[in-house]
Scaffold this motif. Structure first.
Motif, mmCIF file in Angstrom:
data_model
loop_
_atom_site.group_PDB
_atom_site.id
_atom_site.type_symbol
_atom_site.label_atom_id
_atom_site.label_comp_id
_atom_site.label_asym_id
_atom_site.label_seq_id
_atom_site.Cartn_x
_atom_site.Cartn_y
_atom_site.Cartn_z
ATOM 1 N N ARG A 39 16.533 94.167 82.931
ATOM 2 C CA ARG A 39 16.497 92.680 82.758
ATOM 3 C C ARG A 39 17.272 92.207 81.699
ATOM 4 N NH1 ARG A 39 11.061 94.331 83.820
ATOM 5 N NH2 ARG A 39 10.273 93.520 85.661
ATOM 6 N N HIS A 40 17.342 92.987 80.551
ATOM 7 C CA HIS A 40 18.322 92.746 79.383
ATOM 8 C C HIS A 40 19.513 92.618 79.701
ATOM 9 C CE1 HIS A 40 14.464 93.388 77.085
ATOM 10 N NE2 HIS A 40 14.712 92.347 76.789
ATOM 11 N N ALA A 41 19.879 93.786 80.419
ATOM 12 C CA ALA A 41 21.340 93.971 80.701
ATOM 13 C C ALA A 41 21.951 92.752 81.501
ATOM 14 C CB ALA A 41 21.694 95.207 81.371
ATOM 15 N N LEU A 42 21.099 92.427 82.468
ATOM 16 C CA LEU A 42 21.645 91.343 83.587
ATOM 17 C C LEU A 42 21.597 89.796 82.572
ATOM 18 C CD1 LEU A 42 19.916 92.425 86.817
ATOM 19 C CD2 LEU A 42 22.368 92.634 86.127
ATOM 20 N N GLN A 43 21.345 89.803 81.623
ATOM 21 C CA GLN A 43 21.126 88.667 80.925
ATOM 22 C C GLN A 43 22.770 88.311 80.386
ATOM 23 O OE1 GLN A 43 18.087 87.282 77.973
ATOM 24 N NE2 GLN A 43 16.962 89.086 79.160
ATOM 25 N N VAL A 44 23.652 89.480 80.212
ATOM 26 C CA VAL A 44 24.937 89.318 79.908
ATOM 27 C C VAL A 44 25.729 88.883 80.948
ATOM 28 C CG1 VAL A 44 26.823 90.561 78.789
ATOM 29 C CG2 VAL A 44 24.513 91.228 78.154
ATOM 30 N N SER A 45 26.463 88.229 80.947
ATOM 31 C CA SER A 45 27.449 87.496 82.023
ATOM 32 C C SER A 45 28.535 88.578 82.296
ATOM 33 C CB SER A 45 28.246 86.367 81.370
ATOM 34 O OG SER A 45 29.081 86.439 80.245
ATOM 35 N N GLY A 46 28.811 88.473 83.511
ATOM 36 C CA GLY A 46 29.879 89.458 84.227
ATOM 37 C C GLY A 46 29.389 90.680 84.472
ATOM 38 N N VAL A 47 28.045 90.969 84.686
ATOM 39 C CA VAL A 47 27.394 92.289 85.099
ATOM 40 C C VAL A 47 26.850 92.004 86.362
ATOM 41 C CG1 VAL A 47 25.744 93.976 84.284
ATOM 42 C CG2 VAL A 47 27.142 92.897 82.624
ATOM 43 N N LYS A 48 26.915 93.223 87.272
ATOM 44 C CA LYS A 48 26.144 92.989 88.586
ATOM 45 C C LYS A 48 25.626 94.267 88.673
ATOM 46 C CE LYS A 48 27.464 92.380 93.458
ATOM 47 N NZ LYS A 48 28.394 92.012 94.358
ATOM 48 N N LEU A 49 24.152 94.376 89.293
ATOM 49 C CA LEU A 49 23.467 95.656 89.575
ATOM 50 C C LEU A 49 23.682 95.882 91.070
ATOM 51 C CD1 LEU A 49 21.494 97.819 89.102
ATOM 52 C CD2 LEU A 49 19.573 95.948 89.712
ATOM 53 N N VAL A 50 24.054 96.910 91.288
ATOM 54 C CA VAL A 50 24.433 97.436 92.926
ATOM 55 C C VAL A 50 23.626 98.507 93.140
ATOM 56 C CG1 VAL A 50 26.844 96.437 92.432
ATOM 57 C CG2 VAL A 50 26.572 98.716 91.858
ATOM 58 N N ALA A 51 23.166 99.296 92.410
ATOM 59 C CA ALA A 51 22.476 100.397 93.057
ATOM 60 C C ALA A 51 21.328 100.962 92.146
ATOM 61 C CB ALA A 51 23.592 101.773 93.357
ATOM 62 N N VAL A 52 20.525 101.647 92.454
ATOM 63 C CA VAL A 52 19.230 101.994 91.772
ATOM 64 C C VAL A 52 18.742 103.560 92.451
ATOM 65 C CG1 VAL A 52 16.907 101.707 91.099
ATOM 66 C CG2 VAL A 52 18.393 99.881 91.218
ATOM 67 N N ALA A 53 18.557 104.510 91.373
ATOM 68 C CA ALA A 53 17.950 105.774 91.619
ATOM 69 C C ALA A 53 16.577 106.058 91.146
ATOM 70 C CB ALA A 53 18.826 106.934 91.501
ATOM 71 N N ASP A 54 15.723 106.514 91.686
ATOM 72 C CA ASP A 54 14.200 107.109 91.271
ATOM 73 C C ASP A 54 13.840 107.820 92.201
ATOM 74 O OD1 ASP A 54 12.574 105.789 88.817
ATOM 75 O OD2 ASP A 54 11.213 106.240 90.590
ATOM 76 N N CYS A 55 12.882 108.739 91.512
ATOM 77 C CA CYS A 55 11.956 109.563 92.155
ATOM 78 C C CYS A 55 10.705 109.165 92.979
ATOM 79 C CB CYS A 55 11.609 110.723 91.299
ATOM 80 S SG CYS A 55 13.018 111.631 90.990
ATOM 81 N N TYR A 56 10.353 107.566 92.761
ATOM 82 C CA TYR A 56 9.310 107.374 93.403
ATOM 83 C C TYR A 56 9.882 105.948 94.235
ATOM 84 C CZ TYR A 56 5.154 104.324 93.556
ATOM 85 O OH TYR A 56 4.089 103.452 93.818
ATOM 86 N N ASP A 57 9.056 106.132 95.459
ATOM 87 C CA ASP A 57 9.601 105.183 96.500
ATOM 88 C C ASP A 57 9.255 103.661 96.098
ATOM 89 O OD1 ASP A 57 10.930 107.213 97.872
ATOM 90 O OD2 ASP A 57 9.063 107.246 99.337
ATOM 91 N N GLY A 58 8.168 103.648 95.317
ATOM 92 C CA GLY A 58 7.381 102.149 94.949
ATOM 93 C C GLY A 58 8.328 101.567 94.209
ATOM 94 N N ARG A 59 8.972 102.400 93.094
ATOM 95 C CA ARG A 59 9.978 101.712 92.209
ATOM 96 C C ARG A 59 11.189 101.097 93.073
ATOM 97 N NH1 ARG A 59 9.321 106.281 87.852
ATOM 98 N NH2 ARG A 59 7.387 105.785 86.857
#
Length: 450
Positions: A56-76
């Motif tokens: 959430r904090h990282a995406l407050q910086v302009s010019g940044v885009k989230l493209v992928a997520v990895a986690d061991c829990y499906d719910g997340r």
């Protein structure tokens, strides 16, 4: 030194006016994105409480885009799609996976944010850098001491940017404290005291366990990784900080922040000796991480550091620093810095009022001959200087802003792998001292146990 916020925004505006501008890496460094105006494609590895907060904090910086997520829990993974996936304002078809290696194989990922349990920090960071990704690595940088040299050497050999996630290093309040200390505002530093106390179940790492938690929804073998192989345990999966197999206790969770702040403000590389005590005083729920920890440290610069964490403090959460010097004190509370000056008496041991009238006269004459510019009453004088960060200020956002600036410019970040190892290595001395029941020594220059 990374770009400050004003300079960063100036660079961004210049790039917007000249999108053809090319930013070249320095000789021997990895290639940078073709322009400071390019979007940085970011992936999240470890999407728990801290990972989601960081994003959430990282995406407050302009010019940044989230493209992928990895986690061991499906719910997340499902929740991250709800937050940042297809159909959101980010216009992202978010890729999700249990296996972070699938993310590292993607050419559209420029950098990764790693917020896994501590025992995965080293492997995930090393794998990411070898795959050509820049890394924002949550604190503590290490879980065990051999992690540090491997992370440092990998960052150097791959020419990747690695920044450790202890945001105080980017705080305007801590920068002000550093400036005040260097200016002699409190005289010669002799002691630093810091604390981080809590008194809630959540603050003591008793995070909620989802109702659907099971070996089917959670990749237990992948979570364990290099940790001892034990049967499925939902508490260990979701409350991992309570066990040393996966976390580093209060030292790795909280002391490391206090070390980062101390080292940034004083310019020190770390302590030379540590002595710790503590234990499980309240949360006797099967965990092996102490809920009370006290530690003392010797610094070669001539001051001592005293640290405390108490998970059963009987009150509200409390965190702060007190720097004590020969001419005053400096306190940091949140994003506020307060300096109180109290110059020492020139003639210690007694006051004028203890003398007869004639003796007072003689004393004043002698005193003013010796100290003509300082009246005896100087010891009662105090001066207060107070600095507060602007309303709504976030050092978390500034820390990510500094990281992304380093990714673009290929300049070393404000908290590189060496700084991160010295902070985490010093913090884990507390655990080592507690385990051994004696003082332990550390060489902050070579970053090795003595």
């Amino acid at each position: 030194m990374s770009l400050n916020r004003r300079t960063f925004l100036k660079v961004g505006s210049l790039a917007a006016a000249a999108t053809s501008l090319k930013v070249l890496a320095e000789p021997g460094q990895a290639p940078a994105p073709k322009s400071p105006n390019d979007t940085i494609q970011l992936a999240l590895i470890g999407a728990g409480i801290q990972g989601q907060s960081d994003m959430r904090h990282a995406l407050q910086v302009s010019g940044v885009k989230l493209v992928a997520v990895a986690d061991c829990y499906d719910g997340r993974l499902t929740h991250c799609k709800e937050l940042w996936g297809t159909g959101t304002a980010n216009n992202v078809d978010l890729f999700t996976t249990r296996d972070y290696r699938e993310i590292l194989a993607r050419p559209d990922v420029d950098a990764v944010l790693i917020a896994t349990p501590d025992h995965w920090h080293k492997q995930a960071a090393v794998d990411a850098m070898k795959a050509g990704k820049d890394v924002y690595l949550e604190k503590p940088m290490i879980h065990v001491y051999p992690d540090g040299p491997e992370i440092i050497s990998t960052a150097r050999s791959t020419n990747r940017i690695l920044q450790v996630g202890s945001q105080r290093v980017s705080s305007v309040a801590y920068a002000k404290a550093k400036e005040l200390l260097a200016s002699g505002a409190i005289g010669e530093l002799n002691m630093v005291s810091a604390r981080w106390d809590r008194n809630s179940s959540l603050g003591a790492w008793n995070y909620s366990v989802p109702l659907d938690a099971s070996p089917e929804t959670c990749d237990w073998p992948r979570f364990l990784g290099s940790a001892p192989k034990v049967p499925w345990n939902a508490e260990r999966f979701f409350q991992w900080r309570k066990w040393s197999d996966y976390g580093s206790g209060v030292a790795g969770d909280l002391f490391v922040h206090l070390f980062s702040g101390t080292h940034f403000i004083t310019g020190s590389h770390g302590p030379t000796r540590a002595l710790a005590t503590g234990g499980l005083r309240f949360w006797k729920d099967g965990r092996d991480a102490p809920d009370v920890l006290l530690a003392l440290f010797d610094y070669p610069q001539g001051f001592n550091l005293s640290l405390r964490v108490n998970f059963v403090n009987g009150g509200e959460e409390s965190e702060g620093f007190l720097f004590s010097g020969s001419e005053g004190t400096m306190e940091i509370a949140g994003q506020t810095v307060t300096v109180i000056r109290a110059p020492r008496e020139k003639e210690p041991g007694f006051t004028i009022s203890t003398f007869s009238t004639e003796m007072q006269k003689q004393f004043l004459e002698k005193y003013l001959q010796k100290y003509p510019d300082t009246p005896p009453e100087a010891s009662t004088y105090t001066a207060i200087e107070k600095f507060s960060a602007p309303h709504g200020y976030s050092d978390n956002v500034d820390h990510f802003r500094n990281f992304f600036s380093s990714v673009r410019t290929r300049k070393q970040p404000v908290e590189d792998a060496t700084f991160g190892f010295r902070a985490a290595g010093a913090a884990l001395l507390s655990n080592l001292s507690l385990d051994r029941g004696q003082a332990v020594k550390w060489n902050p220059e070579t970053m090795k146990i003595v």
